[in-house]
Design a protein around this motif. Structure first.
Motif, PDB file in Angstrom:
ATOM      1  N   ARG A  73       1.428   0.243  -1.222  1.00 34.82           N
ATOM      2  CA  ARG A  73       0.437   1.461  -1.383  1.00 34.82           C
ATOM      3  C   ARG A  73      -0.579   1.752  -0.062  1.00 34.82           C
ATOM      4  O   ARG A  73      -0.935  -0.017   0.095  1.00 34.82           O
ATOM      5  CB  ARG A  73      -0.092   1.128  -2.983  1.00 34.82           C
ATOM      6  N   CYS A  74      -0.847   2.642   0.211  1.00 34.59           N
ATOM      7  CA  CYS A  74      -1.590   2.687   0.797  1.00 34.59           C
ATOM      8  C   CYS A  74      -3.588   3.502   0.790  1.00 34.59           C
ATOM      9  O   CYS A  74      -2.920   4.799  -0.289  1.00 34.59           O
ATOM     10  CB  CYS A  74      -1.968   3.561   2.479  1.00 34.59           C
ATOM     11  N   PHE A  75      -4.818   2.800  -0.038  1.00 35.11           N
ATOM     12  CA  PHE A  75      -5.504   3.788  -0.355  1.00 35.11           C
ATOM     13  C   PHE A  75      -6.574   4.382   0.892  1.00 35.11           C
ATOM     14  O   PHE A  75      -6.956   3.105   1.769  1.00 35.11           O
ATOM     15  CB  PHE A  75      -6.487   2.565  -1.149  1.00 35.11           C
ATOM     16  N   ASN A  76      -7.421   5.194   0.941  1.00 31.08           N
ATOM     17  CA  ASN A  76      -7.819   5.207   2.004  1.00 31.08           C
ATOM     18  C   ASN A  76      -9.719   4.937   1.809  1.00 31.08           C
ATOM     19  O   ASN A  76      -9.838   4.345   1.230  1.00 31.08           O
ATOM     20  CB  ASN A  76      -8.228   6.645   2.192  1.00 31.08           C
ATOM     21  N   THR A  77     -10.746   5.238   3.022  1.00 34.10           N
ATOM     22  CA  THR A  77     -11.760   4.991   2.440  1.00 34.10           C
ATOM     23  C   THR A  77     -12.665   4.856   1.722  1.00 34.10           C
ATOM     24  O   THR A  77     -13.504   5.045   0.876  1.00 34.10           O
ATOM     25  CB  THR A  77     -12.370   5.137   4.385  1.00 34.10           C
ATOM     26  N   GLU A  78     -12.054   6.453   0.740  1.00 36.65           N
ATOM     27  CA  GLU A  78     -13.006   6.714  -0.199  1.00 36.65           C
ATOM     28  C   GLU A  78     -12.053   5.962  -1.918  1.00 36.65           C
ATOM     29  O   GLU A  78     -12.464   5.684  -3.096  1.00 36.65           O
ATOM     30  CB  GLU A  78     -12.445   8.362  -1.044  1.00 36.65           C
ATOM     31  N   LEU A  79     -11.105   4.906  -1.391  1.00 31.44           N
ATOM     32  CA  LEU A  79      -9.739   4.326  -2.359  1.00 31.44           C
ATOM     33  C   LEU A  79      -9.238   4.939  -3.143  1.00 31.44           C
ATOM     34  O   LEU A  79      -8.460   5.091  -4.758  1.00 31.44           O
ATOM     35  CB  LEU A  79     -11.030   2.940  -3.092  1.00 31.44           C
ATOM     36  N   VAL A  80      -8.761   6.339  -2.660  1.00 32.10           N
ATOM     37  CA  VAL A  80      -8.003   7.494  -3.180  1.00 32.10           C
ATOM     38  C   VAL A  80      -7.034   6.513  -2.135  1.00 32.10           C
ATOM     39  O   VAL A  80      -6.462   6.286  -1.504  1.00 32.10           O
ATOM     40  CB  VAL A  80      -8.402   8.536  -3.171  1.00 32.10           C
ATOM     41  N   GLU A  81      -5.630   6.790  -3.629  1.00 34.41           N
ATOM     42  CA  GLU A  81      -4.140   6.417  -3.618  1.00 34.41           C
ATOM     43  C   GLU A  81      -3.554   7.234  -2.453  1.00 34.41           C
ATOM     44  O   GLU A  81      -3.665   8.246  -2.826  1.00 34.41           O
ATOM     45  CB  GLU A  81      -2.606   6.035  -4.541  1.00 34.41           C
ATOM     46  N   VAL A  82      -2.896   7.579  -1.154  1.00 34.98           N
ATOM     47  CA  VAL A  82      -2.809   8.117  -0.194  1.00 34.98           C
ATOM     48  C   VAL A  82      -1.121   8.416   0.090  1.00 34.98           C
ATOM     49  O   VAL A  82      -0.854   9.232   0.455  1.00 34.98           O
ATOM     50  CB  VAL A  82      -3.499   8.563   1.368  1.00 34.98           C
ATOM     51  N   CYS A  83      -0.896   6.974   0.013  1.00 27.90           N
ATOM     52  CA  CYS A  83       0.540   6.938   0.322  1.00 27.90           C
ATOM     53  C   CYS A  83       1.471   5.838  -0.611  1.00 27.90           C
ATOM     54  O   CYS A  83       0.431   5.126  -0.208  1.00 27.90           O
ATOM     55  CB  CYS A  83       1.307   7.231   1.609  1.00 27.90           C
ATOM     56  N   SER A  84       2.608   6.115  -0.968  1.00 26.66           N
ATOM     57  CA  SER A  84       3.244   4.559  -1.043  1.00 26.66           C
ATOM     58  C   SER A  84       4.450   4.161   0.448  1.00 26.66           C
ATOM     59  O   SER A  84       5.346   5.022   0.070  1.00 26.66           O
ATOM     60  CB  SER A  84       3.765   4.132  -2.310  1.00 26.66           C
ATOM     61  N   ALA A  85       5.096   2.723  -0.497  1.00 22.81           N
ATOM     62  CA  ALA A  85       6.546   2.865   0.505  1.00 22.81           C
ATOM     63  C   ALA A  85       7.324   1.643  -0.394  1.00 22.81           C
ATOM     64  O   ALA A  85       6.949   0.820  -0.818  1.00 22.81           O
ATOM     65  CB  ALA A  85       6.443   2.190   1.451  1.00 22.81           C
ATOM     66  N   ALA A  86       8.470   2.532  -0.915  1.00 21.72           N
ATOM     67  CA  ALA A  86       9.105   1.293  -2.122  1.00 21.72           C
ATOM     68  C   ALA A  86      10.401   1.032  -1.829  1.00 21.72           C
ATOM     69  O   ALA A  86      10.991  -0.300  -2.358  1.00 21.72           O
ATOM     70  CB  ALA A  86       9.561   1.740  -2.928  1.00 21.72           C
ATOM     71  N   VAL A  87      10.680   1.482  -0.051  1.00 26.65           N
ATOM     72  CA  VAL A  87      12.228   1.064   0.356  1.00 26.65           C
ATOM     73  C   VAL A  87      11.506   1.515   2.153  1.00 26.65           C
ATOM     74  O   VAL A  87      10.234   1.400   2.280  1.00 26.65           O
ATOM     75  CB  VAL A  87      13.310   2.603   0.686  1.00 26.65           C
ATOM     76  N   ALA A  88      12.590   0.540   2.785  1.00 25.26           N
ATOM     77  CA  ALA A  88      12.244   0.408   4.337  1.00 25.26           C
ATOM     78  C   ALA A  88      14.362   0.351   5.009  1.00 25.26           C
ATOM     79  O   ALA A  88      14.893  -0.058   4.468  1.00 25.26           O
ATOM     80  CB  ALA A  88      12.497  -0.922   4.428  1.00 25.26           C
ATOM     81  N   GLY A  89      13.817   1.515   5.123  1.00 29.18           N
ATOM     82  CA  GLY A  89      14.883   2.867   5.084  1.00 29.18           C
ATOM     83  C   GLY A  89      16.061   1.903   4.775  1.00 29.18           C
ATOM     84  O   GLY A  89      15.483   3.416   3.799  1.00 29.18           O
ATOM     85  N   ASP A  90      17.599   2.149   4.666  1.00 27.47           N
ATOM     86  CA  ASP A  90      18.543   1.911   3.342  1.00 27.47           C
ATOM     87  C   ASP A  90      18.033   0.942   2.672  1.00 27.47           C
ATOM     88  O   ASP A  90      19.248   0.619   1.365  1.00 27.47           O
ATOM     89  CB  ASP A  90      19.362   1.991   3.844  1.00 27.47           C
ATOM     90  N   ARG A  91      17.309   0.698   3.096  1.00 35.54           N
ATOM     91  CA  ARG A  91      16.669  -1.129   2.073  1.00 35.54           C
ATOM     92  C   ARG A  91      15.532  -1.270   0.651  1.00 35.54           C
ATOM     93  O   ARG A  91      14.299  -0.819   0.764  1.00 35.54           O
ATOM     94  CB  ARG A  91      16.620  -2.454   2.833  1.00 35.54           C
ATOM     95  N   SER A  92      16.061  -1.348  -0.449  1.00 36.38           N
ATOM     96  CA  SER A  92      14.445  -0.874  -1.717  1.00 36.38           C
ATOM     97  C   SER A  92      13.839  -2.642  -0.906  1.00 36.38           C
ATOM     98  O   SER A  92      14.704  -3.736  -1.070  1.00 36.38           O
ATOM     99  CB  SER A  92      15.223  -1.610  -2.841  1.00 36.38           C
ATOM    100  N   LEU A  93      12.414  -2.396  -1.357  1.00 34.76           N
ATOM    101  CA  LEU A  93      11.703  -3.641  -0.875  1.00 34.76           C
ATOM    102  C   LEU A  93      11.661  -4.042  -2.180  1.00 34.76           C
ATOM    103  O   LEU A  93      12.055  -3.969  -3.781  1.00 34.76           O
ATOM    104  CB  LEU A  93      10.422  -2.766  -0.997  1.00 34.76           C
ATOM    105  N   THR A  94      12.084  -5.637  -1.926  1.00 33.23           N
ATOM    106  CA  THR A  94      11.983  -6.567  -3.499  1.00 33.23           C
ATOM    107  C   THR A  94      11.408  -7.695  -3.985  1.00 33.23           C
ATOM    108  O   THR A  94      10.514  -8.047  -4.689  1.00 33.23           O
ATOM    109  CB  THR A  94      13.043  -7.522  -2.720  1.00 33.23           C
ATOM    110  N   GLY A  95      10.131  -7.535  -2.983  1.00 33.34           N
ATOM    111  CA  GLY A  95       8.500  -8.292  -3.420  1.00 33.34           C
ATOM    112  C   GLY A  95       8.160  -8.236  -2.132  1.00 33.34           C
ATOM    113  O   GLY A  95       8.609  -8.942  -1.552  1.00 33.34           O
TER     114      GLY A  95
END
Length: 283
Positions: free
Chosen positions: A140-162
């Motif tokens: 998860r990415c938070f901007n300088t105001e600590l508001v979440e602006v984007c996230s990633a749960a996959v990398a290409g065709d692979r789900s992130l496992t941790g």
């Protein structure tokens, strides 16, 4: 830089302070500034500050507990500005800021987390956090105001496992994330779009077996702690294998970090006897 001919210049830890009591015990993450090395310890569940020159204990940061100001299980850390350390509290399900000198609690990110394991801060003060909980395996990415602006749960065709380790590459404005369980190191853009991955290969020298800590040098070369192969491997900015870090042998290398003067710090240790150590290399 030529990593295969690196010179070992310092060792910290490994020895017992008292019988069965080690300066560094079961540590898995480290960061360092110009005079202090900070490690998160599984045994003490907090952060231990070590003098970078003498290798002596300086202070502990964080008291165990579940309130906002406490740390229940310190995991990944990152510097925020000149005076603060961000801490991913794995079991406390929060990400906090502490004063790096006094150790005092300052604040936390106002968001719900599910086992945050690592944190990194970009040059523009965007904050990247890796989570490993079963219901929320993502970055998860938070901007300088600590508001979440984007996230990633996959990398290409692979789900992130941790994602247990990650670092923001300030030289190329991208994020390098180590997915230990899946055996991949993924490279994302700053807005968490997948670029490429480093994984197993037919070449024995390139093969990763349980990758952990990652670091990036000024040329964009990626250093990866390879737990399963007891090595620190070096890849260029496009993921091509270059060499291994020389100068010493490793036992379970967990994390790697560049000091202010360009030295390479590697955190490794023996999980059976319990000691951890920091090896410092000049390249």
């Amino acid at each position: 830089m030529e990593y295969s001919t690196a010179k070992l210049v310092q060792k910290i830890g490994e020895e017992e302070i008292n019988e069965g009591d080690f300066l560094l015990s079961q540590c898995q993450h480290l960061i360092a500034d110009d005079d202090t090395i900070y490690v998160s310890t599984v045994i003490n569940r907090n952060i231990r500050a070590i003098d970078a020159k003498s290798g002596q204990f300086k202070r502990d940061i964080g008291e165990i507990g579940f309130s906002d100001e406490n740390i229940n299980m310190a995991a990944g850390m990152a510097f925020f500005g000149d005076n603060l350390i961000m801490v991913a509290d794995l079991n406390g399900n929060k990400v906090q800021y502490h004063d790096k000198i006094t150790g005092n609690y300052v604040k936390k990110i106002d968001a719900d987390f599910y086992f945050p394991a690592c944190v990194s801060v970009s040059k523009s003060n965007n904050v990247y956090i890796g989570e490993v909980g079963d219901m929320n395996k993502k970055i998860r990415c938070f901007n300088t105001e600590l508001v979440e602006v984007c996230s990633a749960a996959v990398a290409g065709d692979r789900s992130l496992t941790g994602i247990n380790y990650l670092v923001h590459d300030n030289f190329n404005n991208r994020v390098i994330a180590s997915d230990s369980d899946d055996g991949f190191v993924h490279v994302f853009s700053s807005n968490l779009e997948h670029i490429f991955s480093i994984s197993e290969d037919d070449s024995d020298s390139r093969q990763l077996n349980n990758p952990s800590g990652v670091a990036v040098d000024k040329d964009g070369n990626i250093l990866i702690c390879d737990l399963g192969n007891n090595a620190v491997k070096v890849f260029d900015k496009n993921g091509k294998f270059l060499s291994e870090l020389g100068g010493s042998s490793f036992i379970n290398p967990y994390d790697v970090f560049f000091s202010v003067n360009g030295n390479v710090l590697v955190l490794d240790g023996d999980g059976i006897s319990g000691w951890s150590r920091i090896q410092v290399f000049k390249v």
